[in-house]
Design a protein around this motif. Structure first.
Motif, short mmCIF file in Angstrom:
data_model
loop_
_atom_site.label_atom_id
_atom_site.label_comp_id
_atom_site.label_asym_id
_atom_site.label_seq_id
_atom_site.Cartn_x
_atom_site.Cartn_y
_atom_site.Cartn_z
N MET A 16 -4.80 -17.36 -15.26
CA MET A 16 -3.63 -16.80 -15.94
C MET A 16 -3.29 -15.46 -15.31
SD MET A 16 -4.53 -17.67 -19.88
CE MET A 16 -5.00 -19.30 -20.38
N THR A 17 -2.61 -15.50 -14.17
CA THR A 17 -2.39 -14.29 -13.38
C THR A 17 -1.56 -13.25 -14.12
OG1 THR A 17 -0.54 -15.37 -12.25
CG2 THR A 17 -2.69 -15.44 -11.17
N LYS A 18 -0.54 -13.66 -14.86
CA LYS A 18 0.28 -12.67 -15.57
C LYS A 18 -0.55 -11.96 -16.64
CE LYS A 18 4.78 -14.62 -14.68
NZ LYS A 18 6.04 -15.09 -15.24
N ARG A 69 -0.36 9.23 -4.85
CA ARG A 69 -0.74 8.81 -3.49
C ARG A 69 -1.10 7.32 -3.47
NH1 ARG A 69 -5.37 13.00 -2.27
NH2 ARG A 69 -5.70 12.50 -4.46
N TYR A 70 -1.53 6.79 -4.62
CA TYR A 70 -1.98 5.40 -4.69
C TYR A 70 -1.06 4.50 -5.50
CZ TYR A 70 -6.12 8.13 -3.55
OH TYR A 70 -6.99 9.02 -2.99
N TRP A 71 -0.23 5.09 -6.37
CA TRP A 71 0.59 4.30 -7.29
C TRP A 71 2.03 4.77 -7.24
CZ3 TRP A 71 -2.34 0.50 -9.12
CH2 TRP A 71 -3.71 0.72 -9.23
N LYS A 72 2.96 3.86 -6.99
CA LYS A 72 4.39 4.17 -7.10
C LYS A 72 4.73 4.29 -8.58
CE LYS A 72 5.58 1.58 -2.97
NZ LYS A 72 6.18 0.35 -2.46
N CYS A 73 5.49 5.30 -8.95
CA CYS A 73 5.84 5.54 -10.36
C CYS A 73 4.60 5.39 -11.24
CB CYS A 73 6.95 4.58 -10.81
SG CYS A 73 8.45 4.72 -9.86
N PRO A 74 3.61 6.25 -11.05
CA PRO A 74 2.30 6.06 -11.68
C PRO A 74 2.30 6.05 -13.21
CG PRO A 74 2.47 8.25 -10.76
CD PRO A 74 3.68 7.50 -10.30
N PHE A 77 4.60 1.54 -16.79
CA PHE A 77 3.76 0.36 -17.04
C PHE A 77 4.35 -0.81 -16.26
CE2 PHE A 77 2.22 -3.33 -19.32
CZ PHE A 77 0.89 -3.00 -19.55
N ASP A 78 3.63 -1.26 -15.24
CA ASP A 78 4.13 -2.32 -14.36
C ASP A 78 3.00 -3.26 -13.96
OD1 ASP A 78 5.38 -3.92 -12.50
OD2 ASP A 78 5.73 -2.31 -11.05
N PRO A 79 2.79 -4.33 -14.72
CA PRO A 79 1.71 -5.27 -14.40
C PRO A 79 1.82 -5.92 -13.03
CG PRO A 79 2.47 -5.62 -16.64
CD PRO A 79 3.43 -4.66 -15.99
N SER A 80 3.02 -5.94 -12.45
CA SER A 80 3.17 -6.58 -11.13
C SER A 80 2.41 -5.81 -10.04
CB SER A 80 4.64 -6.70 -10.75
OG SER A 80 5.21 -5.44 -10.49
N GLU A 85 0.23 -10.26 -4.05
CA GLU A 85 1.06 -9.80 -2.94
C GLU A 85 1.19 -8.28 -2.88
OE1 GLU A 85 3.89 -11.08 -6.29
OE2 GLU A 85 2.05 -11.85 -5.39
N ASN A 86 0.80 -7.57 -3.93
CA ASN A 86 0.87 -6.11 -3.95
C ASN A 86 -0.48 -5.43 -3.76
OD1 ASN A 86 3.64 -6.25 -4.40
ND2 ASN A 86 3.36 -6.37 -6.59
N ALA A 87 -1.53 -6.20 -3.62
CA ALA A 87 -2.88 -5.64 -3.53
C ALA A 87 -3.06 -4.72 -2.32
CB ALA A 87 -3.91 -6.76 -3.49
#
Length: 98
Positions: A16-18, A69-74, A77-80, A85-87
């Motif tokens: 259940m990836t989502k 430095r590691y997270w866009k818009c840290p 809340f963005d589960p994607s 593909e974002n790893a």
């Protein structure tokens, strides 16, 4: 409650990836363990600072989880972020929930 193939089991929860992405993002934003202490076992460099063996070091995991430095818009809340593909967008150690 049922999963993609019937009853929810440990095996199909992994598929259940989502749900997994949602749970990981929740742990990133709301760190259950905001920091941990470690002791160096050998001399190391932390950034540009030399640290001797047997030195206690505090790691602020909550701060890393919102570091731009590691997270866009840290703070969003963005589960994607945790979709396969974002790893590649972040270092492996940018997310340490426990």
């Amino acid at each position: 409650m049922t999963g993609p193939s019937g009853d929810v089991t440990y095996a199909n929860v992994q598929q259940m990836t989502k749900l997994n992405n949602f749970l990981k993002e929740t742990l990133r934003v709301y760190s259950p363990v905001p920091g941990v202490g470690k002791r160096t076992s050998c001399p190391v460099m932390i950034g540009e600072v030399p640290v001797e063996a047997d030195t206690d070091v505090d790691l602020n995991l909550a701060a890393v989880h919102v570091d731009p430095r590691y997270w866009k818009c840290p703070h969003a809340f963005d589960p994607s972020r945790f979709a396969p593909e974002n790893a590649a967008e972040r270092p492996d150690n940018a997310w340490t929930p426990f």
